[in-house]
Design an enzyme around this catalytic site. Structure first.
Site, PDB file in Angstrom:
ATOM      1  CB  SER A  56      10.607   3.768  -2.144  1.00  0.00           C
ATOM      2  OG  SER A  56      10.444   3.210  -0.862  1.00  0.00           O
ATOM      3  N   GLY A  60       8.144  -5.821  -8.877  1.00  0.00           N
ATOM      4  CA  GLY A  60       8.987  -4.755  -9.401  1.00  0.00           C
ATOM      5  C   GLY A  60      10.460  -5.131  -9.369  1.00  0.00           C
ATOM      6  CG  HIS A 100       2.964   0.456  -5.510  1.00  0.00           C
ATOM      7  ND1 HIS A 100       3.153   1.513  -4.650  1.00  0.00           N
ATOM      8  CD2 HIS A 100       3.574  -0.604  -4.927  1.00  0.00           C
ATOM      9  CE1 HIS A 100       3.862   1.111  -3.605  1.00  0.00           C
ATOM     10  NE2 HIS A 100       4.129  -0.170  -3.749  1.00  0.00           N
ATOM     11  N   GLY A 114       0.804  -1.225   0.000  1.00  0.00           N
ATOM     12  CA  GLY A 114       0.000   0.000   0.000  1.00  0.00           C
ATOM     13  C   GLY A 114       0.832   1.266   0.000  1.00  0.00           C
ATOM     14  CE1 TYR A 115       0.954   7.504   2.443  1.00  0.00           C
ATOM     15  CE2 TYR A 115       3.020   7.634   1.240  1.00  0.00           C
ATOM     16  CZ  TYR A 115       2.014   8.237   1.955  1.00  0.00           C
ATOM     17  OH  TYR A 115       2.065   9.588   2.183  1.00  0.00           O
ATOM     18  CG  ASP A 133      11.612  -4.432  -3.649  1.00  0.00           C
ATOM     19  OD1 ASP A 133      12.155  -4.127  -2.580  1.00  0.00           O
ATOM     20  OD2 ASP A 133      10.698  -3.748  -4.165  1.00  0.00           O
TER      21      ASP A 133
HETATM   22  P1  AMP Z   1       5.939  -2.599  -1.729  1.00  0.00           P
HETATM   23  O1  AMP Z   1       4.586  -1.988  -1.572  1.00  0.00           O
HETATM   24  O2  AMP Z   1       7.072  -1.667  -1.464  1.00  0.00           O
HETATM   25  O3  AMP Z   1       6.064  -3.927  -1.028  1.00  0.00           O
HETATM   26  O4  AMP Z   1       6.069  -2.936  -3.274  1.00  0.00           O
HETATM   27  C1  AMP Z   1       5.119  -3.710  -3.936  1.00  0.00           C
HETATM   28  C2  AMP Z   1       5.628  -4.053  -5.308  1.00  0.00           C
HETATM   29  O5  AMP Z   1       5.882  -2.861  -6.032  1.00  0.00           O
HETATM   30  C3  AMP Z   1       6.953  -4.842  -5.279  1.00  0.00           C
HETATM   31  O6  AMP Z   1       6.929  -5.844  -6.282  1.00  0.00           O
HETATM   32  C4  AMP Z   1       7.970  -3.784  -5.584  1.00  0.00           C
HETATM   33  O7  AMP Z   1       9.143  -4.284  -6.189  1.00  0.00           O
HETATM   34  C5  AMP Z   1       7.200  -2.901  -6.535  1.00  0.00           C
HETATM   35  N1  AMP Z   1       7.775  -1.547  -6.574  1.00  0.00           N
HETATM   36  C6  AMP Z   1       8.091  -0.766  -5.520  1.00  0.00           C
HETATM   37  N2  AMP Z   1       8.653   0.385  -5.928  1.00  0.00           N
HETATM   38  C7  AMP Z   1       8.701   0.323  -7.280  1.00  0.00           C
HETATM   39  C8  AMP Z   1       9.179   1.189  -8.308  1.00  0.00           C
HETATM   40  N3  AMP Z   1       9.735   2.370  -8.015  1.00  0.00           N
HETATM   41  N4  AMP Z   1       9.053   0.813  -9.597  1.00  0.00           N
HETATM   42  C9  AMP Z   1       8.505  -0.388  -9.905  1.00  0.00           C
HETATM   43  N5  AMP Z   1       8.031  -1.258  -8.990  1.00  0.00           N
HETATM   44  C10 AMP Z   1       8.127  -0.912  -7.702  1.00  0.00           C
END
Ligand code: AMP
Length: 299
Positions: A203, A165, A37, A31-32, A168
């Site tokens: 992020s 993404g 995303h 989220g956020y 990560d």
């Molecule tokens: P998170 O909410 O940070 O756990 O991220 C959820 C998904 O979004 C994960 O697969 C991340 O790798 C992807 N993600 C986070 N930041 C980015 C970004 N800047 N560009 C592309 N994908 C992202």
């Protein structure tokens, strides 16, 4: 757009879709939401097709945070996330609570004073090789939490494809390994990292970067570019140790930046390399003030 909070309801819906032959694509998130995303959501839609179903899961998974990490203060704004998902044409947001994902049994009196909740959860998925280095070395229980929750999400949402993404990179490699090793019938898609105009990888944690920390945070991207330029102009492979020393100095010239690790490795196997050339993958983690940021790229 439907908002589903119960595991049973999500599974029921996914089974219905499967019976009708609809392709299901899942984007797991905490989220956020930001543009990064949302770019994954667009990739998911391309894979699911018009008739298919796109599910975004929003869950800040407590088991992937260490005891001293930012689980409590991790940014959350479900209302805004739902609005963004609706605008992207998401079919379902799956947003379970902690009790739904990790049920707690009746509390038990362990001694005369304390009542302790009895967790009814005791099974974990552990990837035993790729999880050891980099993020795994700095955050020892992190990937166990990630693989466990992603395996749960796959069993709940029953996706045909799931989009992660490249931001990560190690996480995506571990998920691909898990899917292959445990025969999950899910195709893993890795979508590119989205960046702010100055290069900072998007992020949710960028929200922590207040005042001049935001400017200093661009040093991760600048370090990647510096490594790229070094590799490009050198006629022979560069010793990884030398490049690591140079980059540490470069990064820590920013007053609030402290390098956690920088690593050079083969992009698929994550095997560290001792000589860095074009095509080598680089990943780094840097504390900017108290905020720990990660980034990676192919050199
Ligand atoms: P998170 O909410 O940070 O756990 O991220 C959820 C998904 O979004 C994960 O697969 C991340 O790798 C992807 N993600 C986070 N930041 C980015 C970004 N800047 N560009 C592309 N994908 C992202």
């Amino acid at each position: 757009m439907q908002i589903v909070t119960s595991v049973a309801a999500m599974q029921r819906l996914a089974r219905q879709w499967q019976r009708r032959g609809a392709c299901i694509s899942l984007v797991p998130t905490m989220g956020y939401l930001h543009e990064g995303h949302l770019s994954l959501v667009r990739v998911a839609r391309r894979h699911a097709g018009k008739e298919g179903k796109v599910v975004v899961s929003i869950y800040v998974n407590p088991t992937q945070f260490g005891p001293k990490e930012d689980f409590i203060r991790y940014p959350r704004d479900l209302k805004r996330d739902l609005k963004l998902c609706r605008a992207e044409g998401v079919d379902v947001v799956f947003a379970p609570g902690d009790k739904e994902m990790y049920p707690i049994g009746a509390s038990r009196r362990d001694d005369r004073t304390a009542r302790r909740a009895v967790p009814t959860f005791s099974t974990h998925v552990v990837e035993g090789n790729l999880s050891k280095a980099m993020e795994g070395a700095s955050r020892p229980t992190h990937f166990r939490g990630v693989t466990t929750v992603v395996a749960k999400l796959f069993n709940i949402v029953l996706p045909d494809t799931a989009v992660f993404g490249a931001k990560d990179w190690q996480q995506a490699a571990i998920i691909k390994r898990m899917v292959c090793d445990l025969n999950f019938p899910v195709k893993i898609i890795v979508a590119p990292t989205l960046r702010e105009t100055d290069g900072l990888a998007m992020s949710s944690r960028n929200k922590y970067l207040i005042g001049n920390l935001r400017k200093q945070a661009v040093v991760l991207w600048r370090a990647i570019q510096k490594a790229r330029a070094t590799v490009k102009k050198s006629s022979k492979p560069i010793p990884a140790t030398q490049l690591k020393t140079d980059l540490k100095k470069f990064i820590e010239r920013e007053p609030a930046a402290r390098l956690d690790y920088v690593e050079f490795f083969e992009p698929d196997t994550l095997s560290p390399v001792s000589k860095v050339t074009r095509g080598t993958h680089m990943a780094l983690a840097v504390f900017v003030g108290k905020t720990r940021l990660i980034d990676n790229a192919r050199l």
